[in-house]
Design a protein around this motif. Structure first.
Motif, PDB file in Angstrom:
ATOM      1  N   CYS A  97       0.851  -1.184   0.000  1.00  0.00           N
ATOM      2  CA  CYS A  97       0.000   0.000   0.000  1.00  0.00           C
ATOM      3  C   CYS A  97       0.895   1.245   0.000  1.00  0.00           C
ATOM      4  O   CYS A  97       1.926   1.278   0.666  1.00  0.00           O
ATOM      5  CB  CYS A  97      -0.923   0.017   1.217  1.00  0.00           C
ATOM      6  N   PHE A  98       0.492   2.246  -0.757  1.00  0.00           N
ATOM      7  CA  PHE A  98       1.339   3.433  -0.902  1.00  0.00           C
ATOM      8  C   PHE A  98       1.568   4.116   0.441  1.00  0.00           C
ATOM      9  O   PHE A  98       2.660   4.630   0.707  1.00  0.00           O
ATOM     10  CB  PHE A  98       0.696   4.393  -1.899  1.00  0.00           C
ATOM     11  N   GLU A  99       0.570   4.104   1.281  1.00  0.00           N
ATOM     12  CA  GLU A  99       0.726   4.731   2.596  1.00  0.00           C
ATOM     13  C   GLU A  99       1.801   4.016   3.412  1.00  0.00           C
ATOM     14  O   GLU A  99       2.595   4.649   4.103  1.00  0.00           O
ATOM     15  CB  GLU A  99      -0.604   4.708   3.342  1.00  0.00           C
ATOM     16  N   ASN A 104       7.723   4.442   5.563  1.00  0.00           N
ATOM     17  CA  ASN A 104       9.069   3.905   5.712  1.00  0.00           C
ATOM     18  C   ASN A 104      10.140   4.777   5.083  1.00  0.00           C
ATOM     19  O   ASN A 104      11.311   4.393   5.061  1.00  0.00           O
ATOM     20  CB  ASN A 104       9.133   2.496   5.086  1.00  0.00           C
ATOM     21  N   GLN A 105       9.764   5.950   4.555  1.00  0.00           N
ATOM     22  CA  GLN A 105      10.747   6.815   3.909  1.00  0.00           C
ATOM     23  C   GLN A 105      11.317   7.832   4.886  1.00  0.00           C
ATOM     24  O   GLN A 105      10.694   8.191   5.875  1.00  0.00           O
ATOM     25  CB  GLN A 105      10.102   7.545   2.716  1.00  0.00           C
ATOM     26  N   ASP A 128      18.165   7.823  -2.799  1.00  0.00           N
ATOM     27  CA  ASP A 128      18.687   8.366  -1.551  1.00  0.00           C
ATOM     28  C   ASP A 128      19.548   9.592  -1.870  1.00  0.00           C
ATOM     29  O   ASP A 128      20.499   9.499  -2.662  1.00  0.00           O
ATOM     30  CB  ASP A 128      19.528   7.297  -0.847  1.00  0.00           C
ATOM     31  N   PRO A 129      19.252  10.776  -1.282  1.00  0.00           N
ATOM     32  CA  PRO A 129      20.059  11.973  -1.572  1.00  0.00           C
ATOM     33  C   PRO A 129      21.540  11.793  -1.248  1.00  0.00           C
ATOM     34  O   PRO A 129      22.396  12.381  -1.913  1.00  0.00           O
ATOM     35  CB  PRO A 129      19.420  13.046  -0.696  1.00  0.00           C
ATOM     36  N   ALA A 130      21.867  10.995  -0.225  1.00  0.00           N
ATOM     37  CA  ALA A 130      23.269  10.772   0.116  1.00  0.00           C
ATOM     38  C   ALA A 130      24.010  10.096  -1.024  1.00  0.00           C
ATOM     39  O   ALA A 130      25.202  10.346  -1.252  1.00  0.00           O
ATOM     40  CB  ALA A 130      23.369   9.937   1.392  1.00  0.00           C
ATOM     41  N   ASP A 195       5.376  12.491   1.627  1.00  0.00           N
ATOM     42  CA  ASP A 195       3.969  12.825   1.873  1.00  0.00           C
ATOM     43  C   ASP A 195       3.382  13.671   0.747  1.00  0.00           C
ATOM     44  O   ASP A 195       2.158  13.709   0.577  1.00  0.00           O
ATOM     45  CB  ASP A 195       3.824  13.560   3.201  1.00  0.00           C
ATOM     46  N   PHE A 196       4.236  14.382  -0.002  1.00  0.00           N
ATOM     47  CA  PHE A 196       3.758  15.251  -1.072  1.00  0.00           C
ATOM     48  C   PHE A 196       3.802  14.568  -2.440  1.00  0.00           C
ATOM     49  O   PHE A 196       3.466  15.186  -3.445  1.00  0.00           O
ATOM     50  CB  PHE A 196       4.582  16.537  -1.131  1.00  0.00           C
TER      51      PHE A 196
END
Length: 334
Positions: A97-99, A104-105, A128-130, A195-196
């Motif tokens: 499920c997307f939620e 978990n992000q 991952d930005p890192a 969330d966005f």
């Protein structure tokens, strides 16, 4: 056989029943007595039957088979940036499920959303930005083994490399999908907060296609590609139906490709100006300088192999002999 001595008589049984009846009536009539309250178990969660959605289960054989090809192509994309050999491993598909995926992000993550054509749906690439920061470091000669987490905004260099990396990944996906079911990915938006990310509604299932990437001595990371399950299932059904049709010898696409290939086949084409007849004696007597009289007809045939394809007249165009078609006999070629 005699009755046991301990048995009660009829009068004794009746007296005992009357006494028990009196006790039950007194308890029911007592207003101070209350029914015990149920005790909730520690850590228990309320559950409403028919309202909770379990994790959906999907069988997507085509995209699972495609994972290995994508992994090989991703390796070719990462190695020039990392300037080192990269190891790319496939993680089994997950349907969640997307939620649940959003929960978990991390608070800061690179999310690139694309519209999928000709389907009605979206695709999202999560990085991952890192990993982007470390790849910038490796690209400019560093070790690429610096940050483990990242929470600040991207620098201009990181932004350019992020776009380059995402574009390369979409090219890999376009090539991989194009081999069986061509899809085009149009960039829609970029987010850094899960969330966005408006991929689907929060209660809808998504398919998570994941790859673990470890370039050289750098830290390993995971790149995730998300599709709505509702978008992939019709594609999977069409591919399965197409494969079944091919097995039964009724593959329209294969017929079209065969017809296109036949259009490019080269055939010998010739024209005969005259057909004089000579005896064997005349042929044996021929010598250089002899003249053979011939009679030219008004039209000459155009032959494809041994088939009469057309008729025309002989003339001249731009200083070269040419033939102008007068009549077509295409039906004779079939």
């Amino acid at each position: 056989m005699t009755r046991a001595a301990s048995s009660l008589s009829g009068d004794e049984v009746a007296a005992l029943v009357d006494e028990l009846s009196d006790i039950s009536f007194e308890e029911a009539a007592d207003p101070d007595l209350q029914a015990p309250e149920p005790v909730a178990a520690e850590g228990a969660e309320p559950f409403a039957l028919g309202q909770r959605k379990d994790r959906p289960i999907a069988h997507l054989g085509h995209i699972e088979r495609m994972n290995e090809r994508i992994a090989r192509r991703l390796r070719d994309v990462i190695e020039p940036i990392a300037q080192a050999r990269a190891k790319v491993d496939v993680i089994p598909l997950e349907t969640r499920c997307f939620e649940e995926w959003q929960r978990n992000q991390a608070d800061y993550v690179s999310l690139s959303l694309f519209r999928v054509r000709p389907c009605k749906g979206m695709m999202m690439i999560a990085i991952d930005p890192a990993f982007i920061t470390n790849m910038v470091d490796a690209f400019f000669g560093g070790t690429g083994n610096g940050l483990a987490t990242r929470s600040a905004e991207f620098t201009p260099s990181e932004q350019r490399l992020r776009i380059r990396l995402v574009d390369a990944i979409t090219d890999v996906l376009t090539k991989s999908w194009g081999e069986t079911f061509p899809l085009q990915f149009e960039f829609a938006t970029h987010e850094t907060n899960a969330d966005f990310a408006n991929l689907v509604r929060t209660d809808e299932p998504v398919v998570v296609q994941s790859f673990t990437i470890k370039p050289g001595m750098s830290r390993s990371t995971r790149i995730e590609i998300l599709y709505p399950l509702a978008m992939l299932q019709p594609i999977e059904d069409q591919i399965a139906a197409r494969s079944q049709a091919g097995a039964e010898g009724d593959d329209i696409e294969w017929k079209n490709k065969l017809a296109a290939a036949l259009d490019s086949v080269a055939l010998p084409v010739r024209s005969v100006l005259a057909r004089p007849e000579m005896t064997v004696r005349q042929l044996m007597a021929l010598k250089a300088g002899d003249i053979i009289p011939i009679t030219l007809s008004q039209t000459v045939p155009l032959l494809v192999g041994n088939r009469h394809f057309a008729e025309g007249t002989i003339g001249e165009q731009e200083g070269r002999a040419a033939m102008m078609i007068e009549n077509l006999n295409k039906g004779h070629v079939k």
